[in-house]
Write a protein that holds these residues in place. Sequence first.
Motif, PDB file in Angstrom:
ATOM      1  N   ASP A  28       0.920  -0.895   0.216  1.00  0.00           N
ATOM      2  CA  ASP A  28      -0.202  -0.132   0.173  1.00  0.00           C
ATOM      3  C   ASP A  28       1.319   0.989  -0.616  1.00  0.00           C
ATOM      4  O   ASP A  28       1.519   1.894   0.948  1.00  0.00           O
ATOM      5  CB  ASP A  28      -1.383   0.090   1.402  1.00  0.00           C
ATOM      6  CG  ASP A  28      -2.362   0.528   1.056  1.00  0.00           C
ATOM      7  OD1 ASP A  28      -1.824   1.813   0.338  1.00  0.00           O
ATOM      8  OD2 ASP A  28      -2.935   1.943   2.832  1.00  0.00           O
ATOM      9  N   THR A  29       1.275   1.362  -1.012  1.00  0.00           N
ATOM     10  CA  THR A  29       2.581   2.630  -1.338  1.00  0.00           C
ATOM     11  C   THR A  29       2.069   3.853  -0.997  1.00  0.00           C
ATOM     12  O   THR A  29       2.725   4.785  -0.546  1.00  0.00           O
ATOM     13  CB  THR A  29       2.712   2.026  -2.820  1.00  0.00           C
ATOM     14  OG1 THR A  29       2.987   1.567  -3.807  1.00  0.00           O
ATOM     15  CG2 THR A  29       4.077   3.341  -3.151  1.00  0.00           C
ATOM     16  N   THR A  34       4.148   2.016   3.480  1.00  0.00           N
ATOM     17  CA  THR A  34       5.539   3.407   3.910  1.00  0.00           C
ATOM     18  C   THR A  34       6.010   3.248   4.784  1.00  0.00           C
ATOM     19  O   THR A  34       6.935   3.546   5.553  1.00  0.00           O
ATOM     20  CB  THR A  34       5.244   4.186   2.557  1.00  0.00           C
ATOM     21  OG1 THR A  34       5.120   3.907   1.335  1.00  0.00           O
ATOM     22  CG2 THR A  34       6.071   5.466   2.871  1.00  0.00           C
ATOM     23  N   THR A  35       4.334   3.854   5.912  1.00  0.00           N
ATOM     24  CA  THR A  35       4.096   5.244   6.315  1.00  0.00           C
ATOM     25  C   THR A  35       5.062   3.887   7.934  1.00  0.00           C
ATOM     26  O   THR A  35       5.460   3.924   9.176  1.00  0.00           O
ATOM     27  CB  THR A  35       2.642   5.180   7.304  1.00  0.00           C
ATOM     28  OG1 THR A  35       2.556   5.943   5.910  1.00  0.00           O
ATOM     29  CG2 THR A  35       3.097   5.883   8.353  1.00  0.00           C
ATOM     30  N   ALA A  36       4.207   2.201   7.752  1.00  0.00           N
ATOM     31  CA  ALA A  36       5.516   1.547   8.541  1.00  0.00           C
ATOM     32  C   ALA A  36       6.232   0.992   8.884  1.00  0.00           C
ATOM     33  O   ALA A  36       6.809   0.825   9.587  1.00  0.00           O
ATOM     34  CB  ALA A  36       4.087   0.152   8.289  1.00  0.00           C
ATOM     35  N   GLU A 211       1.490  16.497   0.314  1.00  0.00           N
ATOM     36  CA  GLU A 211       2.164  16.286  -1.684  1.00  0.00           C
ATOM     37  C   GLU A 211       3.417  15.669  -0.781  1.00  0.00           C
ATOM     38  O   GLU A 211       3.733  14.751  -1.502  1.00  0.00           O
ATOM     39  CB  GLU A 211       2.263  17.568  -2.292  1.00  0.00           C
ATOM     40  CG  GLU A 211       1.518  18.132  -2.475  1.00  0.00           C
ATOM     41  CD  GLU A 211       1.299  19.525  -1.479  1.00  0.00           C
ATOM     42  OE1 GLU A 211       0.410  19.307  -0.519  1.00  0.00           O
ATOM     43  OE2 GLU A 211      -0.212  19.854  -2.286  1.00  0.00           O
ATOM     44  N   SER A 212       4.830  16.099   0.119  1.00  0.00           N
ATOM     45  CA  SER A 212       5.615  15.642   0.293  1.00  0.00           C
ATOM     46  C   SER A 212       5.446  14.173   0.614  1.00  0.00           C
ATOM     47  O   SER A 212       6.423  13.212   0.552  1.00  0.00           O
ATOM     48  CB  SER A 212       6.274  16.208   1.612  1.00  0.00           C
ATOM     49  OG  SER A 212       5.343  15.996   3.172  1.00  0.00           O
ATOM     50  N   ASP A 213       4.613  13.584   0.972  1.00  0.00           N
ATOM     51  CA  ASP A 213       4.049  11.893   1.704  1.00  0.00           C
ATOM     52  C   ASP A 213       4.656  11.264   0.361  1.00  0.00           C
ATOM     53  O   ASP A 213       5.114  10.322   0.067  1.00  0.00           O
ATOM     54  CB  ASP A 213       3.038  11.760   1.570  1.00  0.00           C
ATOM     55  CG  ASP A 213       2.894  11.668   3.386  1.00  0.00           C
ATOM     56  OD1 ASP A 213       4.227  11.889   4.053  1.00  0.00           O
ATOM     57  OD2 ASP A 213       1.685  12.005   3.949  1.00  0.00           O
ATOM     58  N   ILE A 214       4.424  12.100  -0.968  1.00  0.00           N
ATOM     59  CA  ILE A 214       4.160  11.075  -1.813  1.00  0.00           C
ATOM     60  C   ILE A 214       5.602  11.050  -2.898  1.00  0.00           C
ATOM     61  O   ILE A 214       6.402  10.265  -3.182  1.00  0.00           O
ATOM     62  CB  ILE A 214       3.479  11.991  -3.404  1.00  0.00           C
ATOM     63  CG1 ILE A 214       1.942  12.055  -2.947  1.00  0.00           C
ATOM     64  CG2 ILE A 214       3.440  11.583  -4.743  1.00  0.00           C
ATOM     65  CD1 ILE A 214       1.258  12.860  -3.396  1.00  0.00           C
ATOM     66  N   ALA A 215       6.501  11.934  -2.620  1.00  0.00           N
ATOM     67  CA  ALA A 215       7.921  12.023  -2.690  1.00  0.00           C
ATOM     68  C   ALA A 215       8.421  10.997  -1.549  1.00  0.00           C
ATOM     69  O   ALA A 215       9.682  10.248  -2.161  1.00  0.00           O
ATOM     70  CB  ALA A 215       8.385  13.418  -2.697  1.00  0.00           C
ATOM     71  N   TYR A 216       8.297  11.190  -0.213  1.00  0.00           N
ATOM     72  CA  TYR A 216       9.119   9.921   0.440  1.00  0.00           C
ATOM     73  C   TYR A 216       8.988   8.739  -0.041  1.00  0.00           C
ATOM     74  O   TYR A 216       9.466   7.856  -0.037  1.00  0.00           O
ATOM     75  CB  TYR A 216       7.961  10.415   1.541  1.00  0.00           C
ATOM     76  CG  TYR A 216       9.543   9.836   2.954  1.00  0.00           C
ATOM     77  CD1 TYR A 216      10.276  10.052   2.737  1.00  0.00           C
ATOM     78  CD2 TYR A 216       8.857   9.092   3.128  1.00  0.00           C
ATOM     79  CE1 TYR A 216      10.739   9.319   3.670  1.00  0.00           C
ATOM     80  CE2 TYR A 216       8.914   7.797   4.307  1.00  0.00           C
ATOM     81  CZ  TYR A 216       9.942   8.757   5.001  1.00  0.00           C
ATOM     82  OH  TYR A 216      10.938   7.267   5.962  1.00  0.00           O
ATOM     83  N   ALA A 217       7.205   9.061  -0.669  1.00  0.00           N
ATOM     84  CA  ALA A 217       7.521   7.105  -1.091  1.00  0.00           C
ATOM     85  C   ALA A 217       7.294   6.805  -2.071  1.00  0.00           C
ATOM     86  O   ALA A 217       7.974   5.062  -2.216  1.00  0.00           O
ATOM     87  CB  ALA A 217       5.992   7.264  -0.647  1.00  0.00           C
ATOM     88  N   ALA A 218       7.915   7.823  -2.692  1.00  0.00           N
ATOM     89  CA  ALA A 218       8.782   7.173  -4.136  1.00  0.00           C
ATOM     90  C   ALA A 218       9.478   7.130  -4.073  1.00  0.00           C
ATOM     91  O   ALA A 218      10.958   6.621  -5.247  1.00  0.00           O
ATOM     92  CB  ALA A 218       8.712   8.661  -4.934  1.00  0.00           C
TER      93      ALA A 218
END
Lengths: 241, 241
Positions: A28-29, A34-36, A211-218
């Motif tokens: 679950d990107t 990612t958070t886990a 939005e910063s979560d998206i760059a981090y997850a990528a």
Amino acid sequence: MRLRVDVLPRSDQDRGFQPFADTVLIVDTLRATTTAVTYLEQGAESLYLCPDLETALAFKGEGVILAGERNCLAPEGFDLGNSPVQALERRFDQHTVVMSTTNGTLAAVTAAETGKNIILASLRNAHAAARKARELATEEIAVLCAGSSGRIGLEDVYTAGVLCEYFISMTECSLDDGAQIALTVRRQFADPLEPLSKSRAAEKISQVGLESDIAYAAEVSRSTVVPMLVGRSGAALIFKG
Amino acid sequence: MRLRVDVLPRSDQDRGFQPFADTVLIVDTLRATTTAVTYLEQGAESLYLCPDLETALAFKGEGVILAGERNCLAPEGFDLGNSPVQALERRFDQHTVVMSTTNGTLAAVTAAETGKNIILASLRNAHAAARKARELATEEIAVLCAGSSGRIGLEDVYTAGVLCEYFISMTECSLDDGAQIALTVRRQFADPLEPLSKSRAAEKISQVGLESDIAYAAEVSRSTVVPMLVGRSGAALIFKG
């Protein structure tokens, strides 16, 4: 080794449901897996994944951080939402993080009903998660994409493709149609931020200003933490890194 | 125009089920929707699509051809299986063909519960089917992939991508994640025979010696016949070209 990608979770009541024979990676990107990974990196002793908010709330108490998500934000009574970037702001040493999210935790609960080894995977820990799965699996590696409320997610299929690419570099695999589609999607995008940004999940996250979560997850394979299912407490699944 | 691709059929009991608001193209490339087009090309007056074999058998009688499929072959009591190449061997003038197959007819029945305009699409009639959908739709065009017994099918996602490519050349569309994935898959393969041949469905068809159906199904936009839902007879859906 059989390589199988389920683009959406299915329950045993669904037509054509196939139980998981062996090792399952939950993806679950954006953003639960990612958070886990981030909670464990930031020192959490263990992670409890709960099928619903009520189950999570029942664990409230000393040494417990409640992290929950509905419509991308923290529900009432929860200490944290589901943002990996916000999780970076503090340490979780000597704490258990109890999570419940809309898609990711439910996918994990579904997989744990039949799978032998349950692993949480994201782009950030993709290589480490793939290596761990390869080490444990004897006949089948399955990637289960959480999707968004029953709809396929571009970001999860892309991550599944990254995982599949690692698997086929590690061992000989037979690919099901889901794995072939995931590999195709992975090969189409040179920059992981592109498929993540184009997903419906990213649109919803941007709408609430995260939005910063998206760059981090990528960011691909930055972490060696691999959350593994080690036990249960009632309806909650207990993961450790 | 909203463009939506459902990679698998979902029923209203499934989590996150979204009813079809408008026009739906049912895709079962290997082979139900390919064969359906062929029956109409070969003169059939109408097609009845049935949710199960029992419903189909009940229509047995004068002027009726029963076409059914279980494990790629004709079940007992049926005149024909589900092979488009075998359908080419005769004419069906003044006959109704009553079909029941494992995946495609069920997908059609599911879509017809909520959709306004129901169209059968395959690679062979892709352009004509896309034009018809564009003509009818006012807000949403959905492509529903039949898949194989609840698992995603490479051949159907590829066909969905071909349809999406026609749509975006015809009108301005917003794409959901399923549509983006389908377009990605379509663009990865220059020769349609490649994704069709690599699918699990093709493997099963080859095992019963019907490989010629795969090459036939891979020919793009050769037919202008577009089967449309025009009525019902009990649990059967009635399509005409």
